[in-house]
Design a protein around this motif. Structure first.
Motif, PDB file in Angstrom:
ATOM      1  N   ALA A 107       0.685  -1.264  -0.087  1.00 45.68           N
ATOM      2  CA  ALA A 107       0.247   0.102   0.190  1.00 45.68           C
ATOM      3  C   ALA A 107       0.459   1.632   0.042  1.00 45.68           C
ATOM      4  N   LEU A 108       0.291   2.640  -0.702  1.00 50.64           N
ATOM      5  CA  LEU A 108       0.770   3.311  -0.679  1.00 50.64           C
ATOM      6  C   LEU A 108       0.746   4.575   0.647  1.00 50.64           C
ATOM      7  N   GLU A 109       1.289   5.121   1.442  1.00 55.42           N
ATOM      8  CA  GLU A 109       0.060   5.465   2.610  1.00 55.42           C
ATOM      9  C   GLU A 109       0.098   7.006   1.489  1.00 55.42           C
ATOM     10  N   LEU A 110      -0.816   6.869   0.873  1.00 57.67           N
ATOM     11  CA  LEU A 110      -1.458   8.493   0.763  1.00 57.67           C
ATOM     12  C   LEU A 110      -2.852   9.048   1.292  1.00 57.67           C
ATOM     13  N   GLY A 111      -3.487   8.235   1.502  1.00 55.12           N
ATOM     14  CA  GLY A 111      -5.096   8.551   2.646  1.00 55.12           C
ATOM     15  C   GLY A 111      -5.229   8.065   3.935  1.00 55.12           C
ATOM     16  N   ALA A 112      -6.243   8.589   4.184  1.00 58.12           N
ATOM     17  CA  ALA A 112      -5.932   7.435   5.798  1.00 58.12           C
ATOM     18  C   ALA A 112      -5.928   6.574   5.726  1.00 58.12           C
ATOM     19  N   SER A 113      -6.538   5.999   4.950  1.00 51.54           N
ATOM     20  CA  SER A 113      -7.278   4.380   5.252  1.00 51.54           C
ATOM     21  C   SER A 113      -5.512   3.677   4.602  1.00 51.54           C
ATOM     22  N   SER A 114      -5.095   4.124   3.765  1.00 53.31           N
ATOM     23  CA  SER A 114      -3.430   3.138   3.506  1.00 53.31           C
ATOM     24  C   SER A 114      -2.758   3.405   4.469  1.00 53.31           C
ATOM     25  N   ARG A 115      -2.688   4.747   5.471  1.00 55.53           N
ATOM     26  CA  ARG A 115      -1.453   5.344   6.248  1.00 55.53           C
ATOM     27  C   ARG A 115      -2.004   3.948   7.560  1.00 55.53           C
ATOM     28  N   LEU A 116      -3.599   3.969   7.612  1.00 56.48           N
ATOM     29  CA  LEU A 116      -3.818   2.940   8.731  1.00 56.48           C
ATOM     30  C   LEU A 116      -3.444   1.194   9.282  1.00 56.48           C
ATOM     31  N   CYS A 117      -2.639   1.803   7.579  1.00 53.37           N
ATOM     32  CA  CYS A 117      -1.877  -0.330   7.106  1.00 53.37           C
ATOM     33  C   CYS A 117      -1.063  -0.083   8.305  1.00 53.37           C
ATOM     34  N   THR A 118      -0.570   0.667   9.110  1.00 49.44           N
ATOM     35  CA  THR A 118       0.808   0.474   9.705  1.00 49.44           C
ATOM     36  C   THR A 118       0.337   0.168  11.106  1.00 49.44           C
ATOM     37  N   GLN A 119      -0.921   0.379  11.065  1.00 46.78           N
ATOM     38  CA  GLN A 119      -1.349   0.549  12.419  1.00 46.78           C
ATOM     39  C   GLN A 119      -2.110  -1.139  12.716  1.00 46.78           C
ATOM     40  N   LEU A 120      -2.343  -2.292  11.529  1.00 49.94           N
ATOM     41  CA  LEU A 120      -2.630  -3.128  11.892  1.00 49.94           C
ATOM     42  C   LEU A 120      -1.086  -4.285  12.450  1.00 49.94           C
ATOM     43  N   SER A 121      -1.627  -4.961  13.607  1.00 53.35           N
ATOM     44  CA  SER A 121      -0.522  -6.162  14.200  1.00 53.35           C
ATOM     45  C   SER A 121      -1.039  -7.313  14.379  1.00 53.35           C
ATOM     46  N   PRO A 122       0.515  -8.114  14.365  1.00 51.43           N
ATOM     47  CA  PRO A 122       0.853  -9.774  14.277  1.00 51.43           C
ATOM     48  C   PRO A 122      -0.801 -10.300  15.000  1.00 51.43           C
ATOM     49  N   GLY A 123      -2.037 -10.918  13.631  1.00 55.30           N
ATOM     50  CA  GLY A 123      -2.487 -12.324  14.693  1.00 55.30           C
ATOM     51  C   GLY A 123      -3.644 -11.089  14.493  1.00 55.30           C
ATOM     52  N   GLU A 124      -3.882 -10.099  14.129  1.00 58.65           N
ATOM     53  CA  GLU A 124      -5.004  -9.303  13.844  1.00 58.65           C
ATOM     54  C   GLU A 124      -6.064  -9.916  13.274  1.00 58.65           C
ATOM     55  N   PRO A 125      -6.564 -10.597  13.063  1.00 57.11           N
ATOM     56  CA  PRO A 125      -8.220 -10.683  12.043  1.00 57.11           C
ATOM     57  C   PRO A 125      -8.050  -9.131  11.283  1.00 57.11           C
ATOM     58  N   VAL A 126      -8.215  -9.940   9.394  1.00 54.73           N
ATOM     59  CA  VAL A 126      -8.534  -8.335   8.412  1.00 54.73           C
ATOM     60  C   VAL A 126      -9.531  -9.361   7.647  1.00 54.73           C
ATOM     61  N   ILE A 127     -10.121  -8.219   7.305  1.00 54.47           N
ATOM     62  CA  ILE A 127     -11.066  -8.385   5.639  1.00 54.47           C
ATOM     63  C   ILE A 127     -10.156  -8.513   4.687  1.00 54.47           C
ATOM     64  N   ALA A 128      -9.626  -9.812   4.010  1.00 58.40           N
ATOM     65  CA  ALA A 128      -9.150  -9.554   2.135  1.00 58.40           C
ATOM     66  C   ALA A 128      -9.536 -10.297   1.668  1.00 58.40           C
ATOM     67  N   MET A 129     -10.441  -9.657   1.402  1.00 59.05           N
ATOM     68  CA  MET A 129     -11.913 -10.327   0.289  1.00 59.05           C
ATOM     69  C   MET A 129     -10.730 -10.436  -1.237  1.00 59.05           C
ATOM     70  N   GLY A 130     -11.927 -11.420  -1.698  1.00 59.48           N
ATOM     71  CA  GLY A 130     -10.511 -11.700  -3.022  1.00 59.48           C
ATOM     72  C   GLY A 130     -10.228 -13.169  -3.593  1.00 59.48           C
ATOM     73  N   PRO A 131      -9.317 -13.858  -4.235  1.00 60.59           N
ATOM     74  CA  PRO A 131      -9.219 -12.141  -5.257  1.00 60.59           C
ATOM     75  C   PRO A 131     -10.156 -12.284  -6.047  1.00 60.59           C
ATOM     76  N   THR A 132     -10.214 -10.936  -6.153  1.00 62.79           N
ATOM     77  CA  THR A 132     -10.947 -10.567  -7.035  1.00 62.79           C
ATOM     78  C   THR A 132     -10.639  -9.781  -9.001  1.00 62.79           C
ATOM     79  N   GLY A 133     -11.371  -9.633  -8.978  1.00 59.18           N
ATOM     80  CA  GLY A 133     -11.250  -8.677 -10.887  1.00 59.18           C
ATOM     81  C   GLY A 133     -10.816 -10.051 -12.075  1.00 59.18           C
TER      82      GLY A 133
END
Length: 597
Positions: free
Chosen positions: A351-377
């Motif tokens: 991720a390129l840290e442009l907007g707030a959401s992409s910058r929040l990727c740095t706040q994710l912690s090891p072991g934390e559950p996330v949504i990674a829907m896909g693959p799509t496209g």
């Protein structure tokens, strides 16, 4: 329809809150940074929108204060009407609308809230202002053919939809379809010889929830809008779940009414399912000052990934860190898979840290559950035993890692132009080299990124200049002439891809094979990313010969589009549609992250 009613009421309710929030954040930021410093981050067009939101926010605040003194509810609906209000414009009469026929109480409530209902107008044209943003919409009155122009700053289309049968489109023959091929054909399960056989049912059968798919005793159900008997509104969709539950239950019971699967097998199945489809963060790695890599463990997603496809990444509100009393929630981010490790079930997204959401990727912690829907496209189409030219700009290079490796696996020679603004933006050299036979590293300015392999090159200048220098021999030996290139794949910013698209018919034309195919991975705005559902990702195409509109495509269905057909001006304008809110949110995030604790 009811979607139009929902859209109008949500818009009327949310806009005052949006303006209030913008005002509160602006005031806090201006007090901390200085008003001139905050305003300097917005251009003229953005300031016009910002100031309108601030003025409306001030009026909302004043109305709330007045209502509190008077001991009554604030009249925000009247304020919205002063600003232009919200209107539902419909081609027919209100009593002909599905909303009125299916649930007229919702229409009544919408009118009570101050929403206008305009009948008998058919949309003709969206009229832009001087900046290309919406100023008004022209309609044709069906009774008289008169043209009516209504001022509008926002136009939301709530049109009739069709069921999402994308899976059948992508894999023809998977599901039997109805006669008009609009719905999956409903089936019932009939007990036979200790098992079940499928039996086609009428399209309007309210008790037939199975598609025609059957494999090893396994079935696929369908509900809600996808089902012809329950298509049309949310209430019917909920009824489909209520009515379909007993049907599914019977499939899980024996003739004697006992579960066909022992409880311990169910437990094992649930555990395996949780392991397979619950992505968890493994590591967040900073690659450059503005680029981070998020590695998650997602075995099922990894197994299904093909180069070029992408994922929708979000965190959960329940596990998100909180600042200022609010969760730091990541809005849906479209991130392409950079690499996968099938053995370990690992997926890398960058991720390129442009907007707030992409910058929040740095706040994710090891072991934390996330949504990674896909693959799509759609997977990127690649030739075999040919020559492929990859053009990556900044973050776009991460997308090309897997594409380049796949192209080489198919016997292609790959010449890869990797462009960066400056040397400190460079990352993942080994992946770049693994994706290429010849690698040309270019920076717009400053120090070079030195090439490491004998055949590779380095250059200072933009990516088009690097391609021209390579083609003309200014970088030395030409290991793979551009005249052999069968396919050009460009991935980067809209400006970078537009420049490559033009250069192929300009300065690079003498060096490229005339019949080569030019493809760009289009980063249009996206929301659901579920293929042809929400229409946020629509991209306009034009005929390169005539300049006339050719078609509108869903980018999340197929992000790889012909460079010569993309309307680059349309893409650039749509990418700017939320810049005011994005910039203000970015500043607010900086404030929250800088706060103690």
């Amino acid at each position: 329809g009811l979607t139009a009613i929902d859209t109008a009421t949500e818009l009327l309710a949310y806009y005052p809150l949006q303006c209030e929030k913008a005002l509160a954040r602006y005031e806090a930021l201006a007090a901390e940074r200085g008003e001139s410093a905050v305003r300097a981050l917005f251009d003229r067009e953005e300031l016009e929108i910002l100031d309108r939101h601030l003025a409306h926010g001030t009026q909302v605040r004043a109305e709330r204060s007045r209502a509190a003194r008077a001991g009554e509810a604030p009249d925000l609906s009247s304020l919205c009407r002063q600003w232009g209000g919200v209107s539902i414009v419909y081609r027919r009469a209100m009593e002909e609308s599905p909303a009125y026929r299916l649930n007229h109480e919702e229409v009544i409530k919408a009118l009570e809230e101050g929403i206008s209902f305009v009948e008998g107008l058919d949309p003709e044209e969206a009229v832009p202002d001087a900046d290309g943003k919406l100023a008004s919409v022209r309609f044709r009155r069906l009774s008289t053919a008169e043209i009516v122009e209504l001022p509008a700053r926002t136009c939301l289309v709530a049109a009739g939809t069709t069921p999402n049968i994308t899976y059948e489109k992508e894999r023809p023959g998977s599901f039997p379809m109805d006669a008009r091929r609009r719905f999956f054909l409903p089936h019932r399960a009939v007990r036979e010889n200790g098992g079940f056989r499928l039996e086609p049912a009428p399209s309007d059968a309210p008790d037939a929830f199975l598609t025609g798919y059957k494999d090893g005793g396994r079935f696929v159900t369908f509900f809600g809008d996808n089902h012809p008997a329950y298509n049309g509104n949310v209430v019917k969709a909920m009824a489909s779940a209520r009515n379909g539950y007993p049907v599914i239950t019977q499939l899980l019971l024996s003739d004697a009414g006992r579960p066909v699967v022992p409880e311990e097998r169910w437990d094992a199945f649930r555990a395996r399912l949780t392991e397979e489809v619950t992505p968890r963060v493994v590591e967040v790695v900073r690659l450059t000052p503005t680029i981070v890599e998020v590695i998650v463990r997602a075995p099922a997603a990894v197994r299904n990934f093909k180069p070029g496809q992408f994922f929708r990444l979000q965190n959960y509100e329940a596990t998100a860190p909180r600042r200022g009393g609010a969760p730091l929630a990541i809005e849906p981010l479209a991130l392409t898979g950079a690499w996968v490790d099938a053995e370990k079930g690992l997926l890398s997204m960058i991720a390129l840290e442009l907007g707030a959401s992409s910058r929040l990727c740095t706040q994710l912690s090891p072991g934390e559950p996330v949504i990674a829907m896909g693959p799509t496209g759609a997977p990127t189409e690649l030739p075999e035993n040919g020559t492929v030219m990859l053009c990556g700009g900044g973050l776009g290079n991460a997308v090309l890692f897997s594409i380049g490796r796949e192209a080489r696996r198919r016997g292609n020679q790959v010449v890869y132009f990797a462009g960066y603004k400056k040397a400190e933006d460079f990352y993942k050299r080994e992946d770049l080299e693994a994706a290429s036979d010849v690698l040309v590293l270019s920076v717009d300015r400053g120090e070079r990124i030195p090439a490491r392999r004998d055949r590779d090159k380095d250059f200072v200048g933009n990516i088009v200049e690097a391609m021209l220098a390579y083609a003309t021999g200014k970088l030395g030996e030409i290991p793979i002439p551009l005249s052999r290139v069968d396919r050009v794949i460009a991935i980067g910013s809209d400006r970078m891809m537009a420049a490559v698209a033009r250069a192929r018919h300009g300065v690079l034309a003498p060096h490229l094979k005339p019949e080569h195919v030019g493809i760009g991975s289009i980063n249009s705005p996206m929301q659901c990313m579920m293929k042809e559902v929400c229409a946020q990702c629509l991209q306009r195409h034009v005929d390169p010969a005539t300049g006339q509109e050719k078609e509108i495509v869903f980018s999340c269905m197929n992000q790889d589009q012909k460079l010569d057909e993309v309307d680059w001006g349309n893409l650039a304008a749509r990418l700017r549609q939320n810049t005011v809110a994005e910039k203000l949110t970015n500043l607010w995030l900086e404030k929250l992250l800088a706060a103690p604790g």
